[in-house]
Design an enzyme around this catalytic site. Sequence first.
Site, PDB file in Angstrom:
ATOM      1  NE  ARG A  82      -2.955  -0.389   3.333  1.00 34.94           N
ATOM      2  CZ  ARG A  82      -3.859  -0.068   4.261  1.00 34.94           C
ATOM      3  NH1 ARG A  82      -5.116   0.125   3.905  1.00 34.94           N
ATOM      4  NH2 ARG A  82      -3.515   0.061   5.514  1.00 34.94           N
ATOM      5  CG  ASP A  83       3.762   4.413   1.446  1.00 37.67           C
ATOM      6  OD1 ASP A  83       3.484   5.122   0.451  1.00 37.67           O
ATOM      7  OD2 ASP A  83       4.423   4.830   2.407  1.00 37.67           O
ATOM      8  CG  LEU A  84       6.060  -0.462  -4.529  1.00 36.22           C
ATOM      9  CD1 LEU A  84       7.150  -1.141  -3.717  1.00 36.22           C
ATOM     10  CD2 LEU A  84       5.540  -1.385  -5.621  1.00 36.22           C
TER      11      LEU A  84
END
Length: 267
Positions: A82-84
Amino acid sequence: GQRFLREAKAASRIGHPDIVDVTDFGQLADGTAYLVMEFVEGISLAKAIRARAPFASAQAVPIVERIASALDAAHKKGIVHRDLKPDNVFLLPSYAGQENIKIVDFGIAKVTSEGKKSSVNRLTEVGSVFGTPQYMAPEQAEGRPDIDARADVYALGTIFYQMMVGRVPHNSDNPVSTLAMQLLDPIVPPRTARPDADLSPALELVILRALAKKREQRTPSMSEFLEDIARATGAATEKRETLRGNGTSKKKTNSLVLGDTLTATPA
């Protein structure tokens, strides 16, 4: 503390060589959370992009494949990053000419029980927005609670685009404006944004499929994303012919099937 421990639990559960290894975690008597992880020696992909972009395809593709392979392992364990983004990918010293990576920061990862839809601790609620706007899929920008692996596919498509073009598809000085761009603005194809990009039409289609606004039209998984890259670079054809080993000679084409669209270019 909750985000801290979530990262520890997620990373330790995956057990992939390209994801930072967490060997111990817990809480001290005073409630302070701690984790013990491997030391990562290298530079962030963000720093490499600033120094080297636009990349040659031969440099970018192996890095993107390593990221996709590691996240495929995470997704199969029920974990969506979700925060790549490039700041969360480190390039390690290469060995035998191969670029090695480590993915870090699973602090806002969505963790589900394998085979179940329930999320841990219900940290994702309707209307909550988690992530970095420039790399967020439209459904993340909307604050939808049912985020799945396709959000990471979108983020990796954004990273691939940035490596080849030198900038992300959507960006603004105002984070809210960037979120609106993710929802409403079309993606400028990378070879249009950067005509001199070292990018074949087939690889461009891989990126554009990963960046589909509607997730139903997006590359559905990291494993399929890897298959798309293999087809686009001809690696899949070569591998199949090697495995077949029947001596039959056939004309090669580098073909890429994207949904109902078939694009073929002579090898």
